[in-house]
Design an enzyme around this catalytic site. Structure first.
Site, short mmCIF file in Angstrom:
data_model
loop_
_atom_site.label_atom_id
_atom_site.label_comp_id
_atom_site.label_asym_id
_atom_site.label_seq_id
_atom_site.Cartn_x
_atom_site.Cartn_y
_atom_site.Cartn_z
N CYS A 5 53.49 15.63 -18.46
CA CYS A 5 52.25 16.25 -18.94
C CYS A 5 51.88 17.53 -18.20
O CYS A 5 51.58 17.50 -17.00
CB CYS A 5 51.10 15.26 -18.85
N CYS A 57 40.06 16.07 -35.73
CA CYS A 57 40.41 15.28 -34.55
C CYS A 57 40.12 16.05 -33.27
O CYS A 57 40.41 17.24 -33.18
CB CYS A 57 41.89 14.90 -34.59
N CYS A 90 46.00 5.31 -34.00
CA CYS A 90 47.16 6.20 -34.03
C CYS A 90 47.86 5.96 -32.70
O CYS A 90 47.29 6.21 -31.64
CB CYS A 90 46.71 7.64 -34.19
N CYS A 104 51.22 11.51 -15.23
CA CYS A 104 52.24 11.36 -16.27
C CYS A 104 53.30 12.45 -16.10
O CYS A 104 52.99 13.64 -16.09
CB CYS A 104 51.60 11.44 -17.64
#
Length: 342
Positions: free
Chosen positions: A62, A99, A190, A59
């Site tokens: 990233c 999370c 999400c 990516c």
């Protein structure tokens, strides 16, 4: 399904919203926001990285990708006891949801029991759980659900036709497949994307159209503003016009009226004035700073001061939204594998 929600938005319709005069777009977005949410309440969240760096994906944004020299060191999965200790700290600080994110392309089957144990232990504290671990198989999604997972984060990043310019190690369809597995398992989602990666306005419309056309609107829609990290291919990309970012927030609010629209990565570089415009346009969720549980964190203090100046309050525990009052710990720079800035 709420009759006021649409899942048939066309790209042309969303592009027409983005093309509106700025004041007209904000007026429409704020009306929708006020109809579905408390306009002066904002959810505050952070994210614990349970496994940082070393991701095999490419990516382009990233810093956790192993192939880029960004200074992020690969770490092993945190031990169960350390995660539970952080969850206890978060609960003591008022958190109701915890999370956990791991920089994986996808978890191996042998990783699932370890994460499942974390989920069960966090749930035993009386907290809700969410996770972002990369691509999931149907069986893995079910296993996480059975362990007590409530939410799963997996961003689609950008418009389908722009995706191949950003990521080469997986397909856009792979993202949708994981989201399907998550929904089929009965987990809440999400899901959002990143803007400022060299895409056109029409491609930003494509990102929003793809999100708004999902079978179920994500309960949370993080809108990330590209954080340019030296060593990643997108370092040096032309900065996105701040007003264009606000337009994206507004169009997200109109097209997904009941979702929590989250200011995610890139907020540290936003002025107070830009954030205020985003809140007016429909953003009602933010990530707190890197050390939320550390007393005197200057980022948290600055956020609290901004809230006071704007007359905004943090969403209470019983805020009436599925995403109300999430507090986590130690946000790291986004990774597509763990999916950017949940």
């Amino acid at each position: 399904m709420n009759a006021s929600l649409r899942h048939d938005w066309s790209r042309e319709e969303i592009l027409a919203l983005l093309d509106l005069p700025f004041a007209e777009l904000l007026h429409r977005a704020h009306e929708v926001h006020r109809a579905h949410h408390d306009p002066n309440a904002v959810q505050v969240s952070t994210l614990l990285s349970i496994k940082t760096g070393g991701c095999p994906e490419d990516c382009a944004y990233c810093p956790q990708a192993a192939r880029y020299a960004t200074g992020v060191q690969a770490e092993k999965l945190m031990p169960l006891e350390a995660v539970v200790a952080r969850a206890r700290q978060a609960k003591a600080a008022g958190a109701t949801r915890f999370c956990m994110g791991a920089a994986w392309r996808s978890p191996k089957d042998r990783d699932i029991p370890k994460v499942a144990a974390m989920i069960r232990e966090v749930r035993s504290l009386g907290m809700e759980t969410c996770a972002t671990l990369g691509m999931l198989s149907a069986e893995q999604a079910v296993a996480l659900r059975d362990a007590g997972l409530d939410y799963y984060n997996h961003n689609i990043d950008t418009a389908p036709e722009h995706y191949g310019e950003i990521v080469h190690t997986r397909e856009f369809a792979d993202r949708l497949e994981t989201l399907g597995h998550v929904r089929d398992a009965g987990l809440k989602t999400c899901c959002g994307g990143i803007v400022g990666m060299g895409e056109s306005r029409a491609q930003r419309a494509g990102l929003l159209q793809a999100l708004a056309s999902l079978p179920e609107h994500p309960q949370s829609v993080p809108i990330n503003r590209l954080v340019q990290v030296e060593g990643t291919p997108l370092a040096g990309t032309a900065l996105l016009d701040p007003f264009e970012f606000v337009r994206t927030i507004a169009a997200a609010r109109i097209s997904m009226p009941r979702s929590m629209v989250r200011l995610s990565a890139g907020r540290a570089e936003m002025s107070d004035e830009l954030q205020a415009l985003c809140f007016f346009a429909g953003a009602n969720s933010i990530f707190y700073g890197e050390k939320l549980l550390t007393t005197g964190n200057p980022d948290v203090v600055a956020d609290q001061a901004l809230f006071t100046r704007l007359g905004i309050h943090a969403m209470p525990i019983d805020g009436g939204h599925d995403d109300a009052h999430t507090v986590h710990a130690d946000i790291v720079e986004p990774c597509a594998c763990a999916t950017a800035a949940a």
